[in-house]
Scaffold this motif. Sequence first.
Motif, mmCIF file in Angstrom:
data_model
loop_
_atom_site.group_PDB
_atom_site.id
_atom_site.type_symbol
_atom_site.label_atom_id
_atom_site.label_comp_id
_atom_site.label_asym_id
_atom_site.label_seq_id
_atom_site.Cartn_x
_atom_site.Cartn_y
_atom_site.Cartn_z
ATOM 1 N N GLN A 5 -7.270 -11.153 -1.241
ATOM 2 C CA GLN A 5 -7.936 -11.374 0.038
ATOM 3 C C GLN A 5 -6.922 -11.113 1.155
ATOM 4 O OE1 GLN A 5 -11.276 -12.678 0.600
ATOM 5 N NE2 GLN A 5 -11.415 -11.979 -1.518
ATOM 6 N N THR A 6 -7.414 -10.559 2.267
ATOM 7 C CA THR A 6 -6.514 -10.286 3.380
ATOM 8 C C THR A 6 -7.045 -10.909 4.664
ATOM 9 O OG1 THR A 6 -7.630 -8.203 3.856
ATOM 10 C CG2 THR A 6 -5.695 -8.084 2.404
ATOM 11 N N ALA A 70 4.067 -5.744 2.589
ATOM 12 C CA ALA A 70 4.333 -5.315 1.211
ATOM 13 C C ALA A 70 4.855 -6.480 0.361
ATOM 14 C CB ALA A 70 5.333 -4.161 1.196
ATOM 15 N N ARG A 71 5.894 -7.161 0.852
ATOM 16 C CA ARG A 71 6.448 -8.293 0.100
ATOM 17 C C ARG A 71 5.444 -9.425 -0.015
ATOM 18 N NH1 ARG A 71 11.881 -9.080 3.412
ATOM 19 N NH2 ARG A 71 10.618 -7.942 4.893
ATOM 20 N N SER A 72 4.762 -9.725 1.085
ATOM 21 C CA SER A 72 3.789 -10.818 1.028
ATOM 22 C C SER A 72 2.665 -10.471 0.050
ATOM 23 C CB SER A 72 3.239 -11.151 2.417
ATOM 24 O OG SER A 72 2.778 -9.991 3.084
ATOM 25 N N GLY A 73 2.335 -9.173 -0.057
ATOM 26 C CA GLY A 73 1.330 -8.752 -1.042
ATOM 27 C C GLY A 73 1.794 -9.037 -2.455
ATOM 28 N N ASN A 74 3.070 -8.743 -2.733
ATOM 29 C CA ASN A 74 3.626 -9.037 -4.060
ATOM 30 C C ASN A 74 3.563 -10.523 -4.369
ATOM 31 O OD1 ASN A 74 4.278 -6.381 -4.636
ATOM 32 N ND2 ASN A 74 6.351 -6.544 -3.836
ATOM 33 N N VAL A 75 3.903 -11.336 -3.384
ATOM 34 C CA VAL A 75 3.854 -12.786 -3.557
ATOM 35 C C VAL A 75 2.415 -13.226 -3.833
ATOM 36 C CG1 VAL A 75 4.142 -15.004 -2.367
ATOM 37 C CG2 VAL A 75 5.918 -13.245 -2.183
ATOM 38 N N CYS A 76 1.463 -12.628 -3.111
ATOM 39 C CA CYS A 76 0.052 -12.978 -3.310
ATOM 40 C C CYS A 76 -0.399 -12.679 -4.740
ATOM 41 C CB CYS A 76 -0.834 -12.226 -2.319
ATOM 42 S SG CYS A 76 -0.785 -12.908 -0.648
ATOM 43 N N LYS A 85 -4.873 -20.023 -4.364
ATOM 44 C CA LYS A 85 -5.715 -19.297 -3.401
ATOM 45 C C LYS A 85 -4.807 -18.711 -2.327
ATOM 46 C CE LYS A 85 -8.813 -22.838 -2.722
ATOM 47 N NZ LYS A 85 -9.335 -23.786 -3.680
ATOM 48 N N VAL A 86 -4.842 -17.407 -2.221
ATOM 49 C CA VAL A 86 -3.908 -16.731 -1.320
ATOM 50 C C VAL A 86 -4.613 -15.681 -0.473
ATOM 51 C CG1 VAL A 86 -1.960 -17.058 -2.890
ATOM 52 C CG2 VAL A 86 -3.341 -14.993 -3.087
ATOM 53 N N ARG A 87 -3.962 -15.330 0.624
ATOM 54 C CA ARG A 87 -4.452 -14.289 1.529
ATOM 55 C C ARG A 87 -3.222 -13.598 2.100
ATOM 56 N NH1 ARG A 87 -9.634 -13.655 4.013
ATOM 57 N NH2 ARG A 87 -10.542 -15.325 2.811
ATOM 58 N N ASN A 88 -3.281 -12.296 2.241
ATOM 59 C CA ASN A 88 -2.145 -11.535 2.758
ATOM 60 C C ASN A 88 -2.444 -11.098 4.189
ATOM 61 O OD1 ASN A 88 0.244 -10.102 2.897
ATOM 62 N ND2 ASN A 88 -0.471 -8.387 1.674
ATOM 63 N N MET A 89 -1.510 -11.331 5.108
ATOM 64 C CA MET A 89 -1.699 -10.841 6.479
ATOM 65 C C MET A 89 -1.318 -9.364 6.508
ATOM 66 S SD MET A 89 -0.299 -12.146 10.192
ATOM 67 C CE MET A 89 1.195 -11.153 10.366
ATOM 68 N N VAL A 90 -2.339 -8.503 6.598
ATOM 69 C CA VAL A 90 -2.103 -7.062 6.560
ATOM 70 C C VAL A 90 -1.373 -6.596 7.804
ATOM 71 C CG1 VAL A 90 -3.938 -6.371 4.985
ATOM 72 C CG2 VAL A 90 -4.491 -6.725 7.371
ATOM 73 N N GLY A 91 -0.429 -5.688 7.592
ATOM 74 C CA GLY A 91 0.320 -5.157 8.726
ATOM 75 C C GLY A 91 1.559 -5.959 9.066
ATOM 76 N N GLY A 92 1.592 -7.221 8.596
ATOM 77 C CA GLY A 92 2.783 -8.038 8.778
ATOM 78 C C GLY A 92 3.176 -8.283 10.221
ATOM 79 N N MET A 93 4.404 -8.768 10.380
ATOM 80 C CA MET A 93 4.895 -9.127 11.712
ATOM 81 C C MET A 93 5.051 -7.918 12.628
ATOM 82 S SD MET A 93 4.980 -12.374 11.932
ATOM 83 C CE MET A 93 6.036 -12.820 13.339
ATOM 84 N N MET A 94 5.124 -6.718 12.063
ATOM 85 C CA MET A 94 5.212 -5.513 12.894
ATOM 86 C C MET A 94 3.961 -5.376 13.754
ATOM 87 S SD MET A 94 7.077 -2.603 10.557
ATOM 88 C CE MET A 94 5.621 -2.226 9.613
#
Length: 101
Positions: A5-6, A70-76, A85-94
Amino acid sequence: MEEIQTITPEELQKKLEAGEKLELVDVREDEEVAAGMIPGAKHIRMGDIPVNLDYFDKDKEYIFICRSSARSGNVCYYLQDQGYKVRNMVGGMMNWTGDTK
Protein backbone atom coordinates in the motif's frame (compact mmCIF):
# COMPACT_ATOMS: atom_id res chain seq x y z
CA MET A 1 4.99 -10.71 -3.61
CA GLU A 2 1.95 -8.89 -2.35
CA GLU A 3 1.63 -5.28 -3.45
CA ILE A 4 2.56 -2.65 -0.90
CA GLN A 5 0.00 0.00 0.00
CA THR A 6 1.23 3.51 -0.74
CA ILE A 7 0.44 7.08 0.18
CA THR A 8 1.54 10.20 -1.69
CA PRO A 9 3.33 13.06 0.10
CA GLU A 10 0.27 15.24 -0.68
CA GLU A 11 -2.15 12.73 0.87
CA LEU A 12 0.04 12.41 3.93
CA GLN A 13 0.28 16.17 4.33
CA LYS A 14 -3.53 16.50 4.16
CA LYS A 15 -3.98 13.81 6.83
CA LEU A 16 -1.46 15.50 9.13
CA GLU A 17 -3.09 18.90 8.57
CA ALA A 18 -6.45 17.33 9.44
CA GLY A 19 -4.94 16.24 12.75
CA GLU A 20 -4.89 12.51 12.04
CA LYS A 21 -2.70 10.51 14.40
CA LEU A 22 -0.34 8.58 12.15
CA GLU A 23 2.58 6.27 12.82
CA LEU A 24 5.41 7.63 10.67
CA VAL A 25 8.82 5.97 10.52
CA ASP A 26 11.78 7.57 8.72
CA VAL A 27 14.33 4.90 7.71
CA ARG A 28 17.05 7.21 6.35
CA GLU A 29 20.56 7.53 7.77
CA ASP A 30 21.41 9.94 10.60
CA GLU A 31 22.98 12.58 8.38
CA GLU A 32 19.92 12.57 6.10
CA VAL A 33 17.38 13.09 8.88
CA ALA A 34 19.58 15.84 10.32
CA ALA A 35 18.53 17.90 7.29
CA GLY A 36 14.88 17.62 8.33
CA MET A 37 12.22 15.05 9.13
CA ILE A 38 8.44 15.18 8.95
CA PRO A 39 7.29 16.35 12.41
CA GLY A 40 6.12 13.42 14.52
CA ALA A 41 8.08 10.81 12.57
CA LYS A 42 10.18 8.29 14.46
CA HIS A 43 13.69 7.70 13.15
CA ILE A 44 14.73 4.05 12.80
CA ARG A 45 17.45 3.48 10.21
CA MET A 46 16.69 0.81 7.62
CA GLY A 47 19.49 -1.40 8.93
CA ASP A 48 18.10 -1.15 12.46
CA ILE A 49 14.55 -2.23 11.61
CA PRO A 50 15.09 -5.99 12.27
CA VAL A 51 16.37 -5.37 15.81
CA ASN A 52 13.53 -2.93 16.52
CA LEU A 53 10.61 -5.20 15.67
CA ASP A 54 9.29 -4.91 19.23
CA TYR A 55 8.59 -1.22 18.52
CA PHE A 56 5.94 -2.22 15.97
CA ASP A 57 2.39 -3.21 16.85
CA LYS A 58 0.49 -5.47 14.44
CA ASP A 59 -2.74 -3.57 15.19
CA LYS A 60 -1.36 -0.26 13.89
CA GLU A 61 -0.52 0.87 10.39
CA TYR A 62 2.90 2.40 9.81
CA ILE A 63 3.90 4.80 7.06
CA PHE A 64 7.53 4.46 5.98
CA ILE A 65 9.60 7.31 4.61
CA CYS A 66 13.04 7.62 3.01
CA ARG A 67 14.67 9.91 0.47
CA SER A 68 13.19 8.48 -2.72
CA SER A 69 10.89 5.67 -1.42
CA ALA A 70 13.21 2.80 -2.50
CA ARG A 71 14.55 1.93 0.97
CA SER A 72 11.21 2.48 2.65
CA GLY A 73 9.69 0.14 0.04
CA ASN A 74 12.18 -2.56 1.01
CA VAL A 75 11.31 -2.08 4.67
CA CYS A 76 7.60 -2.32 3.81
CA TYR A 77 8.06 -5.66 2.02
CA TYR A 78 10.11 -6.99 4.93
CA LEU A 79 7.58 -5.95 7.59
CA GLN A 80 4.54 -6.95 5.54
CA ASP A 81 6.06 -10.43 5.29
CA GLN A 82 6.16 -10.49 9.09
CA GLY A 83 2.48 -9.60 9.29
CA TYR A 84 2.64 -5.84 9.91
CA LYS A 85 0.38 -3.22 8.31
CA VAL A 86 2.54 -0.90 6.29
CA ARG A 87 2.33 1.89 3.72
CA ASN A 88 5.14 3.43 1.67
CA MET A 89 5.28 7.19 1.04
CA VAL A 90 5.92 7.26 -2.71
CA GLY A 91 8.48 9.74 -3.93
CA GLY A 92 10.04 10.07 -0.49
CA MET A 93 11.38 13.24 1.07
CA MET A 94 12.53 14.49 -2.35
CA ASN A 95 8.83 15.14 -3.03
CA TRP A 96 7.78 16.31 0.44
CA THR A 97 6.73 19.95 0.45
CA GLY A 98 5.28 20.08 3.97
CA ASP A 99 6.93 21.11 7.21
CA THR A 100 10.10 19.49 8.49
CA LYS A 101 11.76 19.73 11.85
